[in-house]
Design an enzyme around this catalytic site. Structure first.
Site, PDB file in Angstrom:
ATOM      1  N   ASN A 191       0.826  -1.206   0.000  1.00 24.48           N
ATOM      2  CA  ASN A 191       0.000   0.000   0.000  1.00 24.48           C
ATOM      3  C   ASN A 191       0.861   1.257   0.000  1.00 24.48           C
ATOM      4  OD1 ASN A 191      -2.337  -1.522   0.089  1.00 24.48           O
ATOM      5  ND2 ASN A 191      -2.704  -1.216   2.258  1.00 24.48           N
ATOM      6  N   ARG A 247     -14.235   1.983   4.107  1.00 22.98           N
ATOM      7  CA  ARG A 247     -13.016   1.234   4.399  1.00 22.98           C
ATOM      8  C   ARG A 247     -11.787   2.132   4.479  1.00 22.98           C
ATOM      9  NH1 ARG A 247     -11.537  -1.653  -0.435  1.00 22.98           N
ATOM     10  NH2 ARG A 247      -9.966  -0.056  -0.764  1.00 22.98           N
ATOM     11  N   HIS A 276     -14.698   1.911 -15.586  1.00 26.01           N
ATOM     12  CA  HIS A 276     -14.619   1.239 -14.290  1.00 26.01           C
ATOM     13  C   HIS A 276     -15.875   0.440 -13.966  1.00 26.01           C
ATOM     14  CE1 HIS A 276     -14.182   1.242  -9.738  1.00 26.01           C
ATOM     15  NE2 HIS A 276     -13.016   0.780 -10.135  1.00 26.01           N
ATOM     16  N   ARG A 292      -4.758   0.869 -12.860  1.00 26.15           N
ATOM     17  CA  ARG A 292      -3.443   1.149 -12.303  1.00 26.15           C
ATOM     18  C   ARG A 292      -2.664  -0.099 -11.912  1.00 26.15           C
ATOM     19  NH1 ARG A 292      -3.778   5.481  -7.917  1.00 26.15           N
ATOM     20  NH2 ARG A 292      -4.038   6.797  -9.756  1.00 26.15           N
ATOM     21  N   TYR A 312     -12.030 -10.347  -1.810  1.00 23.26           N
ATOM     22  CA  TYR A 312     -12.701  -9.050  -1.839  1.00 23.26           C
ATOM     23  C   TYR A 312     -14.184  -9.284  -1.588  1.00 23.26           C
ATOM     24  CZ  TYR A 312      -8.813  -6.553  -4.216  1.00 23.26           C
ATOM     25  OH  TYR A 312      -7.619  -5.976  -4.547  1.00 23.26           O
TER      26      TYR A 312
END
Length: 743
Positions: A65, A591, A459, A429, A493
């Protein structure tokens, strides 16, 4: 004042206290909010209820991250400062100029990096050792282990290395983004007449094709590893004959990885992205990570070469690039130190025709991974073998090399006369290179491949199958989702999928595809009942929030529950502030980044924000509006961020089936709102506090897993640490102004 149902631990970490933004601003700075999110992930490393190797994985995730944050956000700020040099700096939503923002982030990131190292050295490394898992140093190896490692070095590593000595005829090598390297301080053994021996710098770049760790022969009851840089450092002296090695240190640089493209300069989107990917590997350096034991001469030489300020040098006591601990996680054979294996439930349908038959009568909603993603894969794959299917349309944002959906699309175009259209987003990305490969393979198979509308990322997550049903009628069937068509990430996820044959929705999906492939300009009603960005979504969201505010003013039931990854759009936040002041109770489950300040008297006192960090990455976006007692709920691909609302092609869709609406409200949103195990509650200063942990605390993700196991007939396998947290909550009651937190 906390109610009896809002018992809080009431303590913040020192890191969180340092991250608090200026409370005088109406908004929390987005970059500091992001760092707070990564701090919450880092907290999972110290959470003893997580299995040990999962804690190691969380540490690796914080490193990955932070890499992206440096490559994109910090790099973007540095570039902005460079471009705005000599001009008056503009202030952001938090009231900070780029210079002020960078100064704050400098301290925050340095302290966060130090906390990562402490988590490794003081907590994880000792606990791993107690469980027979060791990251050994060369000096700790036995003679037989050194012989094994040396043989591996000479056979597998040495032939790939290119040592470089820096001098006028050997310039500093081009170090690729995030490539692990070794720097050496060298002194020439030959002493010049009348002068001291010369010093210079040597560099060895470790090829990315090599594994980051070497598994050593097992000692009894142990699984031991040696870091690749430690192994190379132990054998580096013969590479620099004629020199004495005075000091050696592993290092890594992070480069600016933003893509910059101009439409008028582009022959095609694909070629432009490919060219920019090549440039990304050589972007300006924004961070240097180096071993704390590195000699000051090495640090200064590297800092000068990469043209860095002092704050951009990060010295650490931990191994460089903690992301590689993900490799240790994968290689260690210790299932008792990982989360128990979990498989989502699958609907019982007798073949593809049964699925289509079912959808003609009822919508199907899936909550992944608690419901298996294989149902979505089967939906797409069925189009390949079904002779009644006429056409397939699909968006692809991220996928994987072994994706059944990807292979099914290729097979459909190659083996059958099926019209296959795929919109591939090339600029997802860090997946750009793989998406270019997928696009070319699809084109070679005969698929019509499009790249959406230039300037807008595609997206939205949509698939449309058109088939001639057994009754002779041509019908459309659609999948709409919040997550990517990626079977790997679908296992960890959380996402929502809707499968439907409702004409109003499938027709709207068809129109969205026309928009993506032909820039088709219909009226705003063309896409109803979908909310589509960049056409209608921003105004639609504002209208829904304002409607709740109006209901509150009129004394009607008014409530908003919204779950998303991030909330940054200032217009949307202001609308939420207004709704709170009008009397609307608002619960936000966010989140990551949140620029809204909750609980501020007179501004946002009826707004509550919580973040849930657990085994699965919370990725679903769900938006529930009470609407005066006639509730409406929407699900989709868009967060409430400016980039999603104005700069991307997004699709948010309604859940129309009353039973599914009830399921979303009571069995999903309500469960997240009652989580006291993995939830953190946001405070007005931007920091987060955990609810008080008690024996009957609720872990929302584990509760959903247990319900999935019960429904699918699996035998529950709760771990000892979590057995007390899987108790099913009471039947939800109507909520008042305060959040109903089980305590």
């Amino acid at each position: 004042m906390a109610t009896k149902n809002e018992k809080l631990e009431g303590k913040k970490s020192a890191q969180e206290s340092r991250l608090a933004s200026a409370p005088s601003s109406r908004f929390v700075n987005r970059d500091e909010s992001w760092m707070l999110f990564n701090t919450r992930v880092l907290e999972e490393v110290d959470d003893a209820t997580n299995p040990l190797l999962e804690r190691l994985k969380f540490l690796a995730i914080t490193s990955s991250n932070l890499d992206e944050f440096m490559e994109i956000r910090v790099a973007g700020t540095l570039q902005q400062l460079e471009e705005d040099a000599g001009h008056v700096e503009k202030r952001d939503e938090g009231g900070l100029t780029p210079t002020e923002r960078l100064a704050r982030l400098t301290d925050i990131i340095q302290r966060f990096t130090a906390e990562q190292a402490r988590s490794w050295k003081d907590r994880l490394e000792p606990e791993l050792a107690r469980n027979g898992i060791h990251i050994l140093r060369w000096k700790d190896l036995r003679t037989s282990e050194k012989a094994f490692a040396t043989r591996y070095f000479h056979e597998q590593i040495d032939p790939l290395l290119t040592p470089v000595t820096i001098d006028p005829s050997h310039p500093f090598p081009r170090v690729l983004n995030k490539a692990l390297c070794i720097a050496l301080l060298l002194r020439h053994k030959r002493k010049p007449v009348g002068r001291a021996p010369m010093k210079t710098i040597g560099v060895v770049t470790i090829p990315r094709s090599l594994p980051s760790t070497v598994a050593l022969p097992e000692r009894k009851g142990q699984q031991n590893f040696l870091l690749i840089d430690d192994l190379i450092e132990a054998h580096v002296e013969p590479m620099f004959r004629g020199y004495s090695v005075l000091n050696r240190a592993a290092f890594r640089v992070t480069r600016n990885s933003n893509l910059y493209m101009e439409e008028e300069e582009s022959r095609s989107v694909l070629e432009s992205v490919r060219e920019e990917l090549h440039n990304r590997r050589k972007g300006d350096v924004v961070r240097l990570e180096i071993t704390a034991s590195a000699d000051e001469e090495i640090c200064e030489a590297l800092r000068t070469n990469f043209e860095l300020d002092e704050w951009q040098v990060f010295r650490t006591d931990a191994p460089i690039n903690l992301t590689r601990f993900m490799e240790i996680y994968s290689r260690v054979k210790a299932p008792e130190l990982k989360f128990p294996e979990f498989h989502g439930r699958r609907p019982k349908l007798a073949g593809p025709e049964a699925l289509f038959e079912s959808l003609r009568h009822n919508d199907m909603m899936l909550h992944h991974p608690f419901d298996s993603f294989s149902t979505v894969e089967n939906f797409i794959e069925s189009a390949i073998t079904d002779p009644n299917v006429i056409s397939i349309k699909q968006t692809l944002y991220r996928t994987s090399a072994d994706s059944p959906i990807f292979r099914a699309l290729v097979d459909a175009a190659q083996t059958r006369e099926t019209d296959v259209t795929v919109v591939v987003e090339l600029m997802a990305r860090f997946d750009e290179a793989s998406n270019i490969r997928w696009a070319r393979e699809l084109e070679n198979a005969g698929v019509q491949v499009f790249h959406g509308i230039f300037g807008y990322k595609t997206h939205c997550k949509l698939a449309l199958i058109v088939r001639r049903d057994p009754d002779g009628v041509i019908r459309s069937y659609a999948h709409l989702g919040t997550g990517n068509y990626n079977p790997i990430t679908a296992r960890f996820y959380t996402d929502i999928s809707l499968l439907t044959a409702r004409t109003e929705i499938t027709e709207a999906v068809r129109n969205v595809f026309r928009y993506l492939t032909a820039d088709w300009q219909g009226s705003t009603n063309t896409y109803r009942p979908l909310l589509v960005a960049p056409v209608t979504l921003a105004e639609d969201i504002l209208a829904l929030i304002r409607r709740e505010a109006q209901h509150a003013r009129e004394g009607k039931p008014a409530r908003i529950i919204a779950k998303m990854n991030a909330l940054l759009d200032l217009k949307t936040i202001e609308a939420l502030y207004d709704a709170s002041q009008a009397g609307v109770d608002i619960d936000l489950i966010i989140r990551g980044m949140c620029a809204l300040r909750p609980g501020v008297p007179g501004m946002s006192e009826r707004i509550r924000v919580r973040s849930i960090i657990g085994r699965f990455l919370e990725h679903s976006r769900i938006f529930w509006f009470d609407n005066g007692g006639e509730s409406e709920v929407y699900v989709g691909s868009a967060d409430w961020m400016s980039r999603n609302l104005y700069e991307r092609c997004e699709a948010v869709f309604p859940i129309l089936d009353p039973a599914l609406k009830k399921q979303l409200r009571e069995d999903i949103l309500e469960i997240y709102l009652r989580d006291t195990a993995k939830a953190r509650l946001m405070q007005a200063d931007g920091t987060y506090i955990r609810p008080l942990r008690v024996k009957t605390s609720l872990n929302s993700q584990e509760w959903l897993m247990e319900r999935s196991r019960d429904a699918s007939g699996q035998v529950p396998t709760p771990t000892p640490q979590t057995a007390a947290k899987t108790t099913k909550p009471r039947t939800p009651k109507k909520r008042t102004a305060q959040p109903n937190i089980e305590s």
